[in-house]
Write a protein that holds these residues in place. Structure first.
Motif, PDB file in Angstrom:
ATOM      1  N   PRO A  72       0.792  -1.227   0.000  1.00  0.00           N
ATOM      2  CA  PRO A  72       0.000   0.000   0.000  1.00  0.00           C
ATOM      3  C   PRO A  72       0.828   1.283   0.000  1.00  0.00           C
ATOM      4  O   PRO A  72       2.031   1.282   0.294  1.00  0.00           O
ATOM      5  N   ALA A  73       0.147   2.382  -0.285  1.00  0.00           N
ATOM      6  CA  ALA A  73       0.779   3.702  -0.263  1.00  0.00           C
ATOM      7  C   ALA A  73       1.385   4.003   1.099  1.00  0.00           C
ATOM      8  O   ALA A  73       2.419   4.681   1.190  1.00  0.00           O
ATOM      9  N   SER A  74       0.779   3.497   2.170  1.00  0.00           N
ATOM     10  CA  SER A  74       1.320   3.755   3.511  1.00  0.00           C
ATOM     11  C   SER A  74       2.720   3.183   3.658  1.00  0.00           C
ATOM     12  O   SER A  74       3.583   3.785   4.313  1.00  0.00           O
ATOM     13  N   ASP A  75       2.987   2.033   3.045  1.00  0.00           N
ATOM     14  CA  ASP A  75       4.336   1.469   3.081  1.00  0.00           C
ATOM     15  C   ASP A  75       5.316   2.343   2.310  1.00  0.00           C
ATOM     16  O   ASP A  75       6.472   2.517   2.725  1.00  0.00           O
ATOM     17  N   VAL A  76       4.876   2.877   1.190  1.00  0.00           N
ATOM     18  CA  VAL A  76       5.747   3.760   0.399  1.00  0.00           C
ATOM     19  C   VAL A  76       6.125   4.984   1.227  1.00  0.00           C
ATOM     20  O   VAL A  76       7.293   5.407   1.253  1.00  0.00           O
ATOM     21  N   ASP A  77       5.166   5.553   1.929  1.00  0.00           N
ATOM     22  CA  ASP A  77       5.453   6.713   2.766  1.00  0.00           C
ATOM     23  C   ASP A  77       6.400   6.362   3.908  1.00  0.00           C
ATOM     24  O   ASP A  77       7.316   7.132   4.233  1.00  0.00           O
ATOM     25  N   ALA A 102      12.729  -8.961   0.238  1.00  0.00           N
ATOM     26  CA  ALA A 102      13.674  -8.899   1.355  1.00  0.00           C
ATOM     27  C   ALA A 102      13.431  -7.688   2.252  1.00  0.00           C
ATOM     28  O   ALA A 102      13.849  -7.682   3.411  1.00  0.00           O
ATOM     29  N   ILE A 103      12.732  -6.675   1.729  1.00  0.00           N
ATOM     30  CA  ILE A 103      12.450  -5.464   2.517  1.00  0.00           C
ATOM     31  C   ILE A 103      11.000  -5.416   2.969  1.00  0.00           C
ATOM     32  O   ILE A 103      10.706  -5.136   4.132  1.00  0.00           O
ATOM     33  N   LEU A 104      10.076  -5.718   2.080  1.00  0.00           N
ATOM     34  CA  LEU A 104       8.658  -5.577   2.392  1.00  0.00           C
ATOM     35  C   LEU A 104       8.023  -6.860   2.908  1.00  0.00           C
ATOM     36  O   LEU A 104       6.919  -6.829   3.449  1.00  0.00           O
ATOM     37  N   GLY A 105       8.706  -7.995   2.757  1.00  0.00           N
ATOM     38  CA  GLY A 105       8.137  -9.259   3.173  1.00  0.00           C
ATOM     39  C   GLY A 105       7.374  -9.920   2.040  1.00  0.00           C
ATOM     40  O   GLY A 105       7.352  -9.441   0.905  1.00  0.00           O
ATOM     41  N   SER A 106       6.734 -11.038   2.346  1.00  0.00           N
ATOM     42  CA  SER A 106       5.962 -11.755   1.329  1.00  0.00           C
ATOM     43  C   SER A 106       4.848 -10.874   0.805  1.00  0.00           C
ATOM     44  O   SER A 106       4.223 -10.121   1.559  1.00  0.00           O
ATOM     45  N   ARG A 107       4.622 -10.979  -0.483  1.00  0.00           N
ATOM     46  CA  ARG A 107       3.600 -10.132  -1.096  1.00  0.00           C
ATOM     47  C   ARG A 107       2.210 -10.494  -0.587  1.00  0.00           C
ATOM     48  O   ARG A 107       1.888 -11.672  -0.425  1.00  0.00           O
ATOM     49  N   PRO A 108       1.370  -9.472  -0.391  1.00  0.00           N
ATOM     50  CA  PRO A 108      -0.018  -9.765  -0.040  1.00  0.00           C
ATOM     51  C   PRO A 108      -0.701 -10.476  -1.214  1.00  0.00           C
ATOM     52  O   PRO A 108      -0.220 -10.404  -2.339  1.00  0.00           O
ATOM     53  N   SER A 109      -1.808 -11.120  -0.950  1.00  0.00           N
ATOM     54  CA  SER A 109      -2.549 -11.793  -2.026  1.00  0.00           C
ATOM     55  C   SER A 109      -2.940 -10.759  -3.059  1.00  0.00           C
ATOM     56  O   SER A 109      -3.418  -9.675  -2.743  1.00  0.00           O
ATOM     57  N   ARG A 110      -2.721 -11.126  -4.326  1.00  0.00           N
ATOM     58  CA  ARG A 110      -3.033 -10.212  -5.424  1.00  0.00           C
ATOM     59  C   ARG A 110      -4.530 -10.108  -5.576  1.00  0.00           C
ATOM     60  O   ARG A 110      -5.244 -11.106  -5.590  1.00  0.00           O
ATOM     61  N   ARG A 111      -4.985  -8.871  -5.696  1.00  0.00           N
ATOM     62  CA  ARG A 111      -6.438  -8.666  -5.806  1.00  0.00           C
ATOM     63  C   ARG A 111      -6.788  -8.202  -7.204  1.00  0.00           C
ATOM     64  O   ARG A 111      -6.013  -7.549  -7.841  1.00  0.00           O
TER      65      ARG A 111
END
Length: 259
Positions: free
Chosen positions: A53-58, A250-259
């Protein structure tokens, strides 16, 4: 917190700490790989934020990240409307790009790393001209044939084993494609990009990319970027001269389920 709002402070604080720890670990890996390779130049880390999400980018921007990567136009165009710290970031588009999406990508991307065919050069050049700007690009190279995966080159350009298109010009076509980019008024040729093919030794793949890049540099000495290496293979990429790494998991972790 992103412009579009965030979660509870304790949740956001926990995510910030998680990202900070993972980011520090990746920087440690990069530093160790540079030392092992005897390199003293800088390596640019592009944090791949697709599906996050955008919150992670911020939060990443707060932690000092200055380059982020996206590979799906529909997701990225919506996400960067919510990112509050957009001005702190250079956004790299790294996925295979349809020509009819060129104008959309120009709304948020500063760099397109995945230029792999003449039609895309033309589409991006027209979009950049219409927007009165210059777009940085790298030529994507398909390395499947270069590492001896028989009959894999055409399949890799059409789609990988999962059916997802991977893209990339054949190594013998990269210099001609670079010439087209360099001649385009709205584009700035920065260098080359590649993904190590599935089933190949990453070191051999990135060594092949180095050869392609060195030939390209004879005619385009300013095109010094060599974008190679992801979470699982950044060390051999650095050993083979990568200037840019594209690291997500390696930075964000496993990807969330693709929607």
């Amino acid at each position: 917190m992103s412009a579009g709002g965030g979660g509870a402070p304790e949740v956001e604080g926990g995510r910030r700490a998680e990202l900070a720890g993972r980011l520090a670990a990746v920087h440690h890996r990069i530093a160790a790989a540079r030392t092992a390779a005897g390199r003293h130049d800088e390596v640019t880390l592009v944090v791949v934020t697709k599906f996050f999400p955008a919150s992670d980018v911020d939060l990443l921007a707060e932690l000092g990240v200055r380059h982020v990567g996206e590979n799906r136009d529909q997701e990225a165009s919506a996400k960067f409307e919510e990112v509050g710290r957009r001005g702190d970031l250079t956004v790299h588009f790294i996925g295979q790009l349809q020509t009819n999406k060129a104008q959309s990508v120009l709304r948020y991307a500063d760099v397109v790393q995945s230029v792999d065919r003449p039609r895309l050069v033309g589409a991006l050049d027209r979009a950049a001209g219409a927007g009165g700007r210059t777009l940085d690009v790298t030529v994507q190279v398909d390395l499947t044939e270069a590492v001896g995966l028989a009959d894999a080159g055409a399949a890799g350009r059409a789609g990988g084993p999962s059916g997802a298109p991977r893209g990339g010009a054949a190594p013998g076509e990269a210099s001609a494609l670079a010439d087209l980019v360099a001649a385009a008024a709205g584009l700035r040729l920065r260098g080359v990009m590649a993904v190590a093919p599935l089933g190949a030794d990453p070191a051999a793949a990135f060594d092949a990319l180095a050869g392609v890049h060195e030939r390209l540099l004879r005619d385009h000495p300013d095109a010094t970027w060599r974008s190679a290496g992801m979470s699982g293979d950044l060390e051999p990429a650095i050993a083979c001269g990568a200037t840019h790494l594209r690291v997500g998991t390696a930075i964000l972790g496993s990807r969330p389920s693709r929607r």
